[in-house]
Motif scaffolding. Structure first.
Motif, PDB file in Angstrom:
ATOM      1  N   ILE A 220       0.819  -1.210   0.000  1.00  0.00           N
ATOM      2  CA  ILE A 220       0.000   0.000   0.000  1.00  0.00           C
ATOM      3  C   ILE A 220       0.854   1.261   0.000  1.00  0.00           C
ATOM      4  CG2 ILE A 220      -1.846  -1.199   1.212  1.00  0.00           C
ATOM      5  CD1 ILE A 220      -1.099   0.448   3.692  1.00  0.00           C
ATOM      6  N   ILE A 221       2.144   1.144   0.308  1.00  0.00           N
ATOM      7  CA  ILE A 221       3.041   2.301   0.336  1.00  0.00           C
ATOM      8  C   ILE A 221       4.100   2.103  -0.731  1.00  0.00           C
ATOM      9  CG2 ILE A 221       4.686   3.628   1.695  1.00  0.00           C
ATOM     10  CD1 ILE A 221       3.141   2.886   4.171  1.00  0.00           C
ATOM     11  N   ASP A 222       4.215   3.075  -1.608  1.00  0.00           N
ATOM     12  CA  ASP A 222       5.206   3.040  -2.679  1.00  0.00           C
ATOM     13  C   ASP A 222       6.358   3.971  -2.302  1.00  0.00           C
ATOM     14  OD1 ASP A 222       6.352   2.577  -5.258  1.00  0.00           O
ATOM     15  OD2 ASP A 222       5.605   4.548  -5.863  1.00  0.00           O
ATOM     16  N   ARG A 223       7.570   3.456  -2.423  1.00  0.00           N
ATOM     17  CA  ARG A 223       8.751   4.248  -2.083  1.00  0.00           C
ATOM     18  C   ARG A 223       9.651   4.372  -3.302  1.00  0.00           C
ATOM     19  NH1 ARG A 223      13.462   2.916   2.469  1.00  0.00           N
ATOM     20  NH2 ARG A 223      14.757   4.739   2.015  1.00  0.00           N
ATOM     21  N   THR A 224       9.984   5.596  -3.648  1.00  0.00           N
ATOM     22  CA  THR A 224      10.922   5.878  -4.731  1.00  0.00           C
ATOM     23  C   THR A 224      12.028   6.751  -4.165  1.00  0.00           C
ATOM     24  OG1 THR A 224       9.132   5.794  -6.363  1.00  0.00           O
ATOM     25  CG2 THR A 224      11.209   6.811  -7.036  1.00  0.00           C
ATOM     26  N   GLY A 225      13.206   6.154  -3.965  1.00  0.00           N
ATOM     27  CA  GLY A 225      14.283   6.894  -3.318  1.00  0.00           C
ATOM     28  C   GLY A 225      13.916   7.208  -1.882  1.00  0.00           C
ATOM     29  N   ASP A 226      13.843   8.483  -1.562  1.00  0.00           N
ATOM     30  CA  ASP A 226      13.473   8.906  -0.208  1.00  0.00           C
ATOM     31  C   ASP A 226      12.071   9.505  -0.187  1.00  0.00           C
ATOM     32  OD1 ASP A 226      14.240   9.022   2.478  1.00  0.00           O
ATOM     33  OD2 ASP A 226      14.700  11.155   2.335  1.00  0.00           O
ATOM     34  N   ARG A 227      11.246   9.139  -1.139  1.00  0.00           N
ATOM     35  CA  ARG A 227       9.919   9.718  -1.279  1.00  0.00           C
ATOM     36  C   ARG A 227       8.858   8.621  -1.123  1.00  0.00           C
ATOM     37  NH1 ARG A 227       8.629  14.678  -3.041  1.00  0.00           N
ATOM     38  NH2 ARG A 227       6.536  15.073  -3.854  1.00  0.00           N
ATOM     39  N   TYR A 228       7.839   8.906  -0.313  1.00  0.00           N
ATOM     40  CA  TYR A 228       6.788   7.937  -0.029  1.00  0.00           C
ATOM     41  C   TYR A 228       5.450   8.455  -0.555  1.00  0.00           C
ATOM     42  CZ  TYR A 228      10.025   5.696   3.265  1.00  0.00           C
ATOM     43  OH  TYR A 228      11.096   5.060   3.834  1.00  0.00           O
ATOM     44  N   ARG A 229       4.585   7.510  -0.927  1.00  0.00           N
ATOM     45  CA  ARG A 229       3.219   7.832  -1.301  1.00  0.00           C
ATOM     46  C   ARG A 229       2.371   6.579  -1.160  1.00  0.00           C
ATOM     47  NH1 ARG A 229       2.558   7.960  -7.908  1.00  0.00           N
ATOM     48  NH2 ARG A 229       3.719   6.036  -8.346  1.00  0.00           N
ATOM     49  N   LEU A 230       1.053   6.750  -1.094  1.00  0.00           N
ATOM     50  CA  LEU A 230       0.148   5.616  -1.161  1.00  0.00           C
ATOM     51  C   LEU A 230       0.139   5.088  -2.589  1.00  0.00           C
ATOM     52  CD1 LEU A 230      -2.849   6.849   1.034  1.00  0.00           C
ATOM     53  CD2 LEU A 230      -1.052   5.235   1.665  1.00  0.00           C
ATOM     54  N   HIS A 231       0.251   3.777  -2.736  1.00  0.00           N
ATOM     55  CA  HIS A 231       0.403   3.180  -4.055  1.00  0.00           C
ATOM     56  C   HIS A 231      -0.870   3.403  -4.884  1.00  0.00           C
ATOM     57  CE1 HIS A 231       1.811   0.620  -7.193  1.00  0.00           C
ATOM     58  NE2 HIS A 231       2.843   0.183  -6.486  1.00  0.00           N
ATOM     59  N   PRO A 232      -0.797   4.192  -5.969  1.00  0.00           N
ATOM     60  CA  PRO A 232      -2.017   4.520  -6.720  1.00  0.00           C
ATOM     61  C   PRO A 232      -2.613   3.330  -7.457  1.00  0.00           C
ATOM     62  CG  PRO A 232      -0.074   5.344  -7.865  1.00  0.00           C
ATOM     63  CD  PRO A 232       0.401   4.828  -6.540  1.00  0.00           C
ATOM     64  N   ASP A 233      -1.835   2.264  -7.687  1.00  0.00           N
ATOM     65  CA  ASP A 233      -2.367   1.102  -8.394  1.00  0.00           C
ATOM     66  C   ASP A 233      -3.148   0.170  -7.481  1.00  0.00           C
ATOM     67  OD1 ASP A 233      -1.216   2.022 -10.716  1.00  0.00           O
ATOM     68  OD2 ASP A 233       0.638   0.880 -10.426  1.00  0.00           O
ATOM     69  N   HIS A 234      -2.931   0.294  -6.173  1.00  0.00           N
ATOM     70  CA  HIS A 234      -3.566  -0.627  -5.237  1.00  0.00           C
ATOM     71  C   HIS A 234      -4.489   0.051  -4.247  1.00  0.00           C
ATOM     72  CE1 HIS A 234       0.447  -2.952  -5.933  1.00  0.00           C
ATOM     73  NE2 HIS A 234      -0.418  -3.169  -6.909  1.00  0.00           N
ATOM     74  N   VAL A 235      -4.378   1.358  -4.110  1.00  0.00           N
ATOM     75  CA  VAL A 235      -5.094   2.084  -3.057  1.00  0.00           C
ATOM     76  C   VAL A 235      -5.938   3.186  -3.684  1.00  0.00           C
ATOM     77  CG1 VAL A 235      -4.862   3.428  -0.928  1.00  0.00           C
ATOM     78  CG2 VAL A 235      -3.204   1.619  -1.446  1.00  0.00           C
ATOM     79  N   ASP A 236      -7.149   3.354  -3.185  1.00  0.00           N
ATOM     80  CA  ASP A 236      -7.960   4.520  -3.531  1.00  0.00           C
ATOM     81  C   ASP A 236      -8.305   5.251  -2.240  1.00  0.00           C
ATOM     82  OD1 ASP A 236      -9.128   6.320  -5.159  1.00  0.00           O
ATOM     83  OD2 ASP A 236     -10.680   5.005  -5.936  1.00  0.00           O
TER      84      ASP A 236
END
Length: 645
Positions: A496-512
């Motif tokens: 549910i959490i996508d991490r790119t480098g040092d940046r986090y977000r809620l995974h848009p493909d799995h979470v609404d």
């Protein structure tokens, strides 16, 4: 308890190191061959003899033991070296420190230790209450106060800062006039977050229940200074005067029974570059000299006249007055030694003692220049400078309302198994079932990621969630918090959490997220120019409640207010487009239920009632609104409310 496990581990290590050699020596004997050439030739001629097989097994056993011994030795050496490095960095006490420690230890042995802590009457707000929640913000160095990077505040003063910050947002809600939102982003100066000092105090006061407040010592008003006046010296003298400045202004906001009078030179000394922007009013008066301050009549302010209960005038002077008690109705505080009155030596942490004796006094609020400037923004006494003013005291950035960059769709997608709800009470749902998120910080992080759909850097996220804490302590907290979220959603089998480098977000493909759908509805409505009523109705339908209702995180207010403003404009737009005035009134009343402090919606509703001839209902609406503002510590401004006119 960990020691049984440590003992068992040591015993197992000893058995592995000592046992195999003993068994091998007793059963087989020490490894011995005549010569390498002979042994090799015998193995080539007949490799599968019993002797060769035993020799091979014994050799493998010794190699395995040697590997275990090497691993244990290397691990032990690493720990020993780490301990040596720690001892080398350990600061040794100086001779003075050693002497002081010895004297303190001797004194401690001669003093009876109480069975329970006893509140000190000279320290308002002292308590023995301690926090037990592992999410508590560790900012208070004592139970009766809050420690910041810019000073120390008694807990009662910190609570008043939090209350004043709440009033700032209520004033903004009262003054907002529904404006059509921009399609992609919105910048608004009155959505700027409050200064970092305020956020740190809000986090500290919101992390634990308020302690019971002890009665102040006899002769000490709530501001903590002797009513007869005092001079200040020591490294914390100016910080204590700044603390008094803030404490008195907060008391004015709360009770309107304290008037602060300060000389212009004292303002320059205490505030530095921000001094020109301090504006008088609302309990603050700036005079030219100490003589002017002491010459003010005692009844110059109605709330202070005739010995009003709790009423007091506080004077902060850059130099002692010419007479010892030139104005007996005021508490005088001088920014230097005062020969004709008591002089306090103030330590950097706010502890006081009389300069001529070792008698300890109360601990007072101490603030540096930056913290004082930050807090003046919530008391309403700091006039923002013009943009081209070179001495601008830390202008606050404008807030950019986030917009999702995830794939756009018109509804919450049923194909996504994970749904995050943040409008109303936050919830994490997998396949429609709510999951338990135990840690308060994990719930806060979930909402924070929801309002930042494009992602956010880890250090910015950590500073928002735990304002005021040292940066080196935030990384571990953030990792633990995000791990809690991943664990809670493990049943979904999806990240549910996508991490790119040092940046986090809620995974848009799995979470609404319901907030993302709400923002998309606002974008669609803002883009429609002809007959947008249906689109604005969709905005109203998508709004399930305040963002993270029931929570008071310091970073949340700008995002919550921005979301609320969108739905207020939706109600105002629907009311403006309604052909029937009573239907328009119903829309406005629904908007008032969303924000009962907004003046513009009340004004529109009162105007419709007046046009319908319902003057009593219009006056009743106005009276209820005025009483609501008064209860919150606000007043109706100007002609925004003119019910019945």
């Amino acid at each position: 308890m960990r020691w049984p496990r440590h003992v068992a581990s040591l015993l197992l290590t000893a058995v592995l190191l000592v046992g195999p050699p003993i068994l091998l020596v007793r059963l087989v004997g020490w490894p011995s061959i005549d010569s390498p050439q002979v042994a090799l030739w015998q193995w080539v001629r007949d490799p599968l003899t019993e002797q060769n097989l035993i020799l091979l097994l014994v050799g493998l056993a010794w190699l395995l033991w040697a590997f275990v011994a090497y691993f244990v030795t290397a691990a032990t050496a690493t720990r020993v070296w780490a301990g040596v490095r720690w001892l080398r960095r350990l600061p040794l006490p100086t001779p003075w420190q050693a002497t002081a420690t010895g004297m303190a230890g001797a004194a401690a042995l001669t003093i009876a230790t109480p069975t329970a802590p006893t509140p000190d009457a000279s320290h308002p707000g002292t308590t023995t209450t301690t926090g037990t929640d592992h999410d508590i913000v560790e900012q208070a160095d004592t139970a009766d106060g809050v420690a910041l990077s810019g000073g120390w505040l008694p807990y009662e003063v910190a609570e008043q800062v939090t209350a004043a910050a709440g009033l700032v947002w209520l004033r903004r809600r009262r003054a907002y006039r529904p404006t059509r939102p921009h399609r992609h982003s919105q910048d608004a100066q009155d959505l700027a977050p409050l200064p970092s000092t305020v956020a740190a105090i809000q986090a500290a006061t919101g992390s634990r229940p308020p302690p019971p407040v002890s009665a102040p010592a006899a002769g000490l008003p709530p501001i903590g200074f002797p009513p007869t006046g005092v001079g200040l010296t020591g490294p914390g003298a100016l910080d204590a005067a700044r603390g008094l400045l803030i404490t008195a202004l907060l008391a004015t906001l709360r009770q309107n029974t304290v008037e602060l009078v300060i000389t212009r030179r004292a303002v320059d000394i205490l505030l530095g570059p921000a001094a020109p922007h301090l504006r008088p009013g609302a309990g603050l008066r700036i005079v030219d000299t100490a003589a002017h301050a002491t010459a003010l009549p005692a009844d110059a302010r109605p709330s202070l006249s005739h010995g009003a209960e709790g009423g007091r005038r506080v004077l902060i002077l850059d130099e002692p007055p010419r007479s010892s008690l030139a104005n007996s109705g005021a508490t005088m505080v001088v920014l230097t030694a005062w020969p004709h009155a008591t002089t306090w030596y103030v330590e950097a942490g706010g502890h006081t003692r009389t300069s001529d004796t070792a008698n300890a006094g109360p601990r007072v609020c101490v603030l540096d220049t930056v913290a004082t400037t930050d807090l003046l923004t919530v008391t309403g006494h700091l006039q923002p400078p013009a943009p081209d003013t070179p001495t601008q005291p830390q202008p606050q950035p404008q807030v950019r309302v986030p917009r999702p960059t995830a794939p756009h769709h018109d509804t919450i997608r049923p194909d996504k198994r994970v749904l995050v709800r943040v409008l109303g009470e936050p919830a994490l749902l997998v396949d429609g079932a709510a999951l338990t998120v135990r840690r308060t910080a994990a719930r806060q992080a979930l909402v924070f990621l929801a309002v930042h759909p494009d992602g956010v850097d880890s250090h910015l996220m950590a500073e928002a969630l735990w304002p005021g804490l040292p940066g080196q302590r935030l990384t571990g907290r953030l990792y633990t918090t995000l791990s809690e979220l991943r664990t809670a959603a493990r049943t979904a089998g999806l990240p549910i959490i996508d991490r790119t480098g040092d940046r986090y977000r809620l995974h848009p493909d799995h979470v609404d997220v319901d907030l993302w759908y709400f923002h998309r509805a606002v974008d669609r409505a803002a883009a429609i120019l002809a007959d947008p009523s249906t689109a604005w109705q969709a905005v109203v339908d998508a709004y399930a409640g305040d963002l993270a209702a029931g929570h008071a995180w310091a970073w949340l207010d700008p995002h919550r207010e921005s979301t609320r403003r969108h739905v207020l404009y939706a109600y105002a737009a629907l009311a403006a487009a309604a052909p029937d005035p009573r239907q328009a009134l119903a829309y406005l009343q629904d908007g008032i239920r969303v924000d009962p402090y907004n003046a513009d919606l009340h004004h529109r509703a009162a105007s419709i009632l007046t046009s319908l001839g319902e003057h009593i209902a219009a006056a009743d609406l106005t009276d209820r609104y005025t009483r609501r503002l008064a209860t919150a510590g606000l007043t109706a401004e100007g002609a925004l409310i003119r019910g019945g006119t």
